[in-house]
Write a protein that holds these residues in place. Structure first.
Motif, PDB file in Angstrom:
ATOM      1  N   THR A 136       0.816  -1.272   0.036  1.00 12.83           N
ATOM      2  CA  THR A 136       0.010   0.099   0.023  1.00 12.83           C
ATOM      3  C   THR A 136       1.033   1.214   0.038  1.00 12.83           C
ATOM      4  O   THR A 136       0.198   2.311   0.277  1.00 12.83           O
ATOM      5  CB  THR A 136      -0.993  -0.074   1.384  1.00 12.83           C
ATOM      6  N   ALA A 137       2.080   0.982   0.147  1.00 17.27           N
ATOM      7  CA  ALA A 137       2.992   2.404   0.047  1.00 17.27           C
ATOM      8  C   ALA A 137       2.877   3.091  -1.136  1.00 17.27           C
ATOM      9  O   ALA A 137       2.714   2.654  -2.293  1.00 17.27           O
ATOM     10  CB  ALA A 137       4.583   1.951   0.096  1.00 17.27           C
ATOM     11  N   LEU A 138       2.597   4.528  -0.877  1.00 17.20           N
ATOM     12  CA  LEU A 138       2.532   5.346  -2.064  1.00 17.20           C
ATOM     13  C   LEU A 138       3.414   5.651  -2.973  1.00 17.20           C
ATOM     14  O   LEU A 138       4.414   5.813  -2.936  1.00 17.20           O
ATOM     15  CB  LEU A 138       2.003   6.875  -1.443  1.00 17.20           C
ATOM     16  N   VAL A 139       3.275   5.408  -4.523  1.00 19.16           N
ATOM     17  CA  VAL A 139       4.233   5.658  -5.310  1.00 19.16           C
ATOM     18  C   VAL A 139       3.696   6.781  -6.430  1.00 19.16           C
ATOM     19  O   VAL A 139       2.411   6.912  -6.731  1.00 19.16           O
ATOM     20  CB  VAL A 139       4.215   4.396  -6.284  1.00 19.16           C
ATOM     21  N   THR A 140       4.265   7.736  -6.512  1.00 17.98           N
ATOM     22  CA  THR A 140       3.815   8.905  -7.480  1.00 17.98           C
ATOM     23  C   THR A 140       4.949   9.126  -8.489  1.00 17.98           C
ATOM     24  O   THR A 140       6.028   9.135  -8.324  1.00 17.98           O
ATOM     25  CB  THR A 140       3.761  10.232  -6.491  1.00 17.98           C
ATOM     26  N   GLN A 141       4.354   9.487  -9.552  1.00 16.65           N
ATOM     27  CA  GLN A 141       5.350   9.956 -10.770  1.00 16.65           C
ATOM     28  C   GLN A 141       5.634  11.445 -10.741  1.00 16.65           C
ATOM     29  O   GLN A 141       4.858  12.378 -10.476  1.00 16.65           O
ATOM     30  CB  GLN A 141       4.626   9.432 -12.177  1.00 16.65           C
ATOM     31  N   VAL A 142       6.681  11.787 -10.713  1.00 20.01           N
ATOM     32  CA  VAL A 142       7.373  13.134 -10.828  1.00 20.01           C
ATOM     33  C   VAL A 142       7.857  13.661 -11.766  1.00 20.01           C
ATOM     34  O   VAL A 142       7.739  14.742 -12.021  1.00 20.01           O
ATOM     35  CB  VAL A 142       8.278  13.256  -9.454  1.00 20.01           C
ATOM     36  N   HIS A 143       8.117  12.916 -13.068  1.00 22.19           N
ATOM     37  CA  HIS A 143       8.624  13.352 -14.278  1.00 22.19           C
ATOM     38  C   HIS A 143       8.453  12.255 -15.125  1.00 22.19           C
ATOM     39  O   HIS A 143       8.592  10.950 -15.040  1.00 22.19           O
ATOM     40  CB  HIS A 143      10.042  13.672 -13.960  1.00 22.19           C
ATOM     41  N   GLY A 144       8.357  12.620 -16.456  1.00 19.20           N
ATOM     42  CA  GLY A 144       8.565  12.016 -17.838  1.00 19.20           C
ATOM     43  C   GLY A 144       7.344  11.053 -17.965  1.00 19.20           C
ATOM     44  O   GLY A 144       6.033  11.127 -17.556  1.00 19.20           O
ATOM     45  N   LYS A 145       7.621   9.803 -18.810  1.00 16.41           N
ATOM     46  CA  LYS A 145       6.361   8.981 -19.260  1.00 16.41           C
ATOM     47  C   LYS A 145       6.109   8.022 -18.017  1.00 16.41           C
ATOM     48  O   LYS A 145       6.642   7.800 -17.126  1.00 16.41           O
ATOM     49  CB  LYS A 145       7.212   7.926 -20.402  1.00 16.41           C
ATOM     50  N   PRO A 146       4.887   7.489 -18.035  1.00 21.05           N
ATOM     51  CA  PRO A 146       4.391   6.894 -16.925  1.00 21.05           C
ATOM     52  C   PRO A 146       4.869   5.132 -16.978  1.00 21.05           C
ATOM     53  O   PRO A 146       4.766   4.845 -16.308  1.00 21.05           O
ATOM     54  CB  PRO A 146       2.650   6.704 -17.123  1.00 21.05           C
ATOM     55  N   ARG A 147       5.369   4.856 -18.249  1.00 23.45           N
ATOM     56  CA  ARG A 147       5.791   3.312 -18.355  1.00 23.45           C
ATOM     57  C   ARG A 147       6.968   3.334 -19.241  1.00 23.45           C
ATOM     58  O   ARG A 147       7.405   4.388 -20.064  1.00 23.45           O
ATOM     59  CB  ARG A 147       4.879   2.576 -19.145  1.00 23.45           C
ATOM     60  N   LEU A 148       7.992   2.291 -19.271  1.00 16.77           N
ATOM     61  CA  LEU A 148       9.001   1.928 -19.828  1.00 16.77           C
ATOM     62  C   LEU A 148       8.869   1.118 -20.891  1.00 16.77           C
ATOM     63  O   LEU A 148       7.914  -0.071 -20.469  1.00 16.77           O
ATOM     64  CB  LEU A 148      10.018   1.480 -19.062  1.00 16.77           C
ATOM     65  N   GLU A 149       8.671   1.098 -22.275  1.00 10.81           N
ATOM     66  CA  GLU A 149       8.512   0.092 -23.066  1.00 10.81           C
ATOM     67  C   GLU A 149       9.727  -0.952 -23.563  1.00 10.81           C
ATOM     68  O   GLU A 149      11.030  -0.596 -23.451  1.00 10.81           O
ATOM     69  CB  GLU A 149       8.447   0.743 -24.668  1.00 10.81           C
ATOM     70  N   MET A 150       9.287  -2.092 -23.383  1.00  4.21           N
ATOM     71  CA  MET A 150      10.291  -3.163 -23.435  1.00  4.21           C
ATOM     72  C   MET A 150       9.824  -4.265 -24.567  1.00  4.21           C
ATOM     73  O   MET A 150       8.637  -4.723 -24.547  1.00  4.21           O
ATOM     74  CB  MET A 150      10.240  -4.181 -22.109  1.00  4.21           C
ATOM     75  N   PRO A 151      10.543  -4.641 -25.496  1.00  3.03           N
ATOM     76  CA  PRO A 151      10.344  -5.324 -26.908  1.00  3.03           C
ATOM     77  C   PRO A 151      10.378  -6.788 -26.055  1.00  3.03           C
ATOM     78  O   PRO A 151      11.182  -7.368 -25.312  1.00  3.03           O
ATOM     79  CB  PRO A 151      11.334  -5.006 -27.591  1.00  3.03           C
ATOM     80  N   MET A 152       9.471  -7.601 -26.930  1.00  3.13           N
ATOM     81  CA  MET A 152       9.501  -9.070 -26.620  1.00  3.13           C
ATOM     82  C   MET A 152       8.810  -9.897 -27.641  1.00  3.13           C
ATOM     83  O   MET A 152       7.550  -9.665 -28.097  1.00  3.13           O
ATOM     84  CB  MET A 152       8.677  -9.326 -25.313  1.00  3.13           C
ATOM     85  N   LEU A 153       9.556 -10.359 -28.584  1.00  2.72           N
ATOM     86  CA  LEU A 153       8.801 -11.338 -29.858  1.00  2.72           C
ATOM     87  C   LEU A 153       8.001 -10.567 -30.573  1.00  2.72           C
ATOM     88  O   LEU A 153       6.949 -10.784 -30.851  1.00  2.72           O
ATOM     89  CB  LEU A 153       8.347 -12.531 -29.080  1.00  2.72           C
ATOM     90  N   GLY A 154       8.716  -9.354 -30.972  1.00  6.31           N
ATOM     91  CA  GLY A 154       7.627  -8.639 -31.932  1.00  6.31           C
ATOM     92  C   GLY A 154       6.737  -7.549 -31.096  1.00  6.31           C
ATOM     93  O   GLY A 154       6.036  -7.010 -31.675  1.00  6.31           O
ATOM     94  N   LEU A 155       6.463  -8.014 -29.728  1.00  4.47           N
ATOM     95  CA  LEU A 155       5.545  -7.029 -29.202  1.00  4.47           C
ATOM     96  C   LEU A 155       6.017  -5.888 -28.387  1.00  4.47           C
ATOM     97  O   LEU A 155       7.331  -5.691 -28.261  1.00  4.47           O
ATOM     98  CB  LEU A 155       4.792  -7.951 -27.966  1.00  4.47           C
ATOM     99  N   LYS A 156       5.416  -4.827 -28.130  1.00  2.00           N
ATOM    100  CA  LYS A 156       5.926  -3.586 -27.253  1.00  2.00           C
ATOM    101  C   LYS A 156       5.050  -3.615 -25.906  1.00  2.00           C
ATOM    102  O   LYS A 156       3.696  -3.464 -25.892  1.00  2.00           O
ATOM    103  CB  LYS A 156       5.629  -2.414 -28.083  1.00  2.00           C
ATOM    104  N   LEU A 157       5.957  -4.154 -24.900  1.00  2.00           N
ATOM    105  CA  LEU A 157       5.225  -4.342 -23.739  1.00  2.00           C
ATOM    106  C   LEU A 157       5.656  -3.206 -22.851  1.00  2.00           C
ATOM    107  O   LEU A 157       6.730  -2.691 -22.598  1.00  2.00           O
ATOM    108  CB  LEU A 157       5.728  -5.578 -22.953  1.00  2.00           C
TER     109      LEU A 157
END
Length: 524
Positions: free
Chosen positions: A365-386
């Motif tokens: 339940t610890a609070l996590v907050t975004q303070v800068h940039g994109k909300p996610r990091l894109e990782m490639p896998m077998l032709g998919l963008k995860l």
């Protein structure tokens, strides 16, 4: 105990394997040259062949195993070898001609030859049993006196081939344990154990003795991926043995609760972008007005606690700083000096996690907050963008994860009419990679953020035949199977066409098939 003994035999060479495959002396007298040199240890046969060729002895046959400090050499003209004073890497080479013994041409025990391979490897040459190694490490946490490399990657002292052998032995013992537990459970319930628990089944299927399934050899990583392979690392912010600020791995915890931190700059499993990140953060923390969290009993105050980093193949990074709770004003003052330096290193996402507990392991339940940039990091896998967030599960090794996905799909051999149940699905990696092979994928995971990521990844990759459910597997899976079309139950009688259960930590070394990296964690 039987498991442990079996693992020992799997983890180190047998007496026969310790000898050259043709340790006999040929009847024509050739091939009996024994060379010994301390610099031979760790060398492959081809290295000695090249060395001898440079010394004017081409077309030489060398019989040697990597740990040996000796080798057996066959060549046409033995006099060249006997008459020269030889040095290998500046170390003197001893040349001993083995004489043909009575009964030449027959196998003979290694101990009959004082210069031959010993029946038992020297202590420093033994391949340890991984189970025993884990227990030793567990028992030496407080007295550890090594560096961050030894602490985080204790297998690095062995060559990569040996590491895979150790892990294969560990998997074999784990499978034997599963087989025994199934038998004991059936006995307790008064049921006949399944056929795959029997010795007859193991023999008929080609499985190792006591194992309920055949085991493929480990899938090794390519040579070019043996450094910097982790795409996620968690670092502790603290002080090194000299009391200087350090961002790295915990070496040991002192009796008063203080943590001693080791530098990761020489740890090869940590990618270069993360090494630069840790160096930069160390410098900023040393200048910061916010103190490092003091973990000593009776103190337990301060701000800086840990740093989590993820990196993708494009060297873009997502980072999350764990601190104690900060007011809105302090948050702004904390983040302001960080952002310009982080952007220089390719950081595209910055998060803060607030944790006021004694331990750095924050509550769900610890609070996590975004303070800068994109909300996610894109990782490639077998032709998919995860896309992954700071707390998402994604295999920490992108390369071997791809091998595992490909091998798992080959084993499943899914048909378009079948349903895949993906238990502990994480962000949906396995299920999404398999979706094009089957009618439907149903994923289950207890972590809500993982399920949100899985659904988002399905949508982003235009995959419509998936369903991801948040909750405990033991509660959801029976309901899923009970609600399923009876016609599907007939396919394999288990309520779904295929079921894959990665461990709660994802695909790790304890899976079959198995992929591993050099020196990776004992329980990655």
């Amino acid at each position: 105990m039987a498991d442990l003994e079996s693992e020992k035999s799997a983890g180190q060479p047998s007496a026969a394997e310790q000898q050259p495959e043709d340790s006999t002396v040929p009847e024509d007298g050739r091939g009996g040259i024994h060379l010994s040199c301390k610099a031979f240890r760790g060398q492959e046969p081809h290295a000695l062949q090249e060395w001898l060729a440079e010394a004017g002895m081409p077309n030489v046959r060398v019989r040697k195993k990597k740990p040996w400090h000796y080798a057996f050499v066959t060549l046409e003209d033995e006099t060249k070898l006997k008459e020269q004073e030889l040095f290998f890497k500046k170390a003197k080479v001893q040349v001993n001609a083995r004489q043909a013994a009575k009964g030449a041409g027959k196998k003979r025990p290694a101990e009959e030859d004082p210069n031959g391979p010993s029946k038992k490897l020297k202590a420093e040459e033994k391949i340890p049993v991984l189970k025993e190694l884990r227990e030793r490490i567990k028992g030496s946490k407080k007295s550890f006196d090594g560096d961050a490399l030894e602490k985080s990657a204790p297998l690095m002292k062995w060559d990569y081939k040996t590491q895979l052998q150790m892990k294969h032995g560990y998997v074999k013992t784990a499978v034997r344990s599963i087989t025994k537990l199934a038998q004991k459970r059936c006995e307790k319930l008064g049921r006949a154990p399944p056929s795959w628990c029997s010795k007859e089944w193991s023999l008929a299927s080609g499985a190792p003795q006591g194992c309920c399934c055949p085991l493929d050899p480990p899938i090794g990583a390519p040579e070019g991926t043996l450094r910097g392979w982790r795409n996620k690392c968690e670092f502790t912010i603290g002080r090194d043995p000299r009391g200087e600020v350090e961002v790295g791995f915990i070496l040991k915890i002192l009796p008063d609760g203080a943590q001693v931190i080791g530098s990761i700059q020489e740890v090869p499993l940590v990618p270069a972008p993360m090494q630069r990140l840790c160096a930069m953060v160390s410098s900023l923390v040393a200048k910061s007005s916010f103190p490092i969290y003091d973990r000593r009993e009776g103190q337990r105050k301060g701000v800086w606690r840990t740093l989590l980093a993820r990196v993708n193949p494009s060297n873009e990074m997502l980072v999350m700083f764990q601190t104690t709770s900060l007011s809105e004003e302090d948050r702004a003052n904390f983040v302001e000096p960080l952002l310009p330096e982080l952007e220089k290193l390719g950081v595209t996402s910055v998060f803060l996690q607030f944790n006021d507990e004694v331990t750095d392991a924050a509550r769900p339940t610890a609070l996590v907050t975004q303070v800068h940039g994109k909300p996610r990091l894109e990782m490639p896998m077998l032709g998919l963008k995860l896309e992954v967030g700071p707390l998402s599960f994604f295999n920490p090794n992108t390369t071997t994860c791809r091998f595992l996905m490909e091998t798992a799909l080959a084993f499943l051999n899914l048909k378009k009419t079948e349903i895949l149940l993906d238990i502990f699905c994480g962000i949906g990696t396995i299920g999404l990679c398999a979706a094009h092979c089957c009618e439907k994928v149903i994923g289950v995971d207890v972590v809500e953020e993982n399920i949100e990521d899985a659904r988002r990844n399905a949508e982003q990759n235009a995959i419509s035949n998936t369903e991801f459910l948040a909750g405990k597997a033991e509660e959801l899976v029976p309901k899923i199977l009970g609600d399923m079309d009876p016609s599907k139950e007939e396919i394999k009688g288990s309520g779904c066409s295929s079921c894959i259960a990665s461990s709660p930590n994802g695909w790790t070394e304890n899976t079959v098939p198995h992929a591993g990296q050099p020196g990776d964690d004992l329980c990655a």
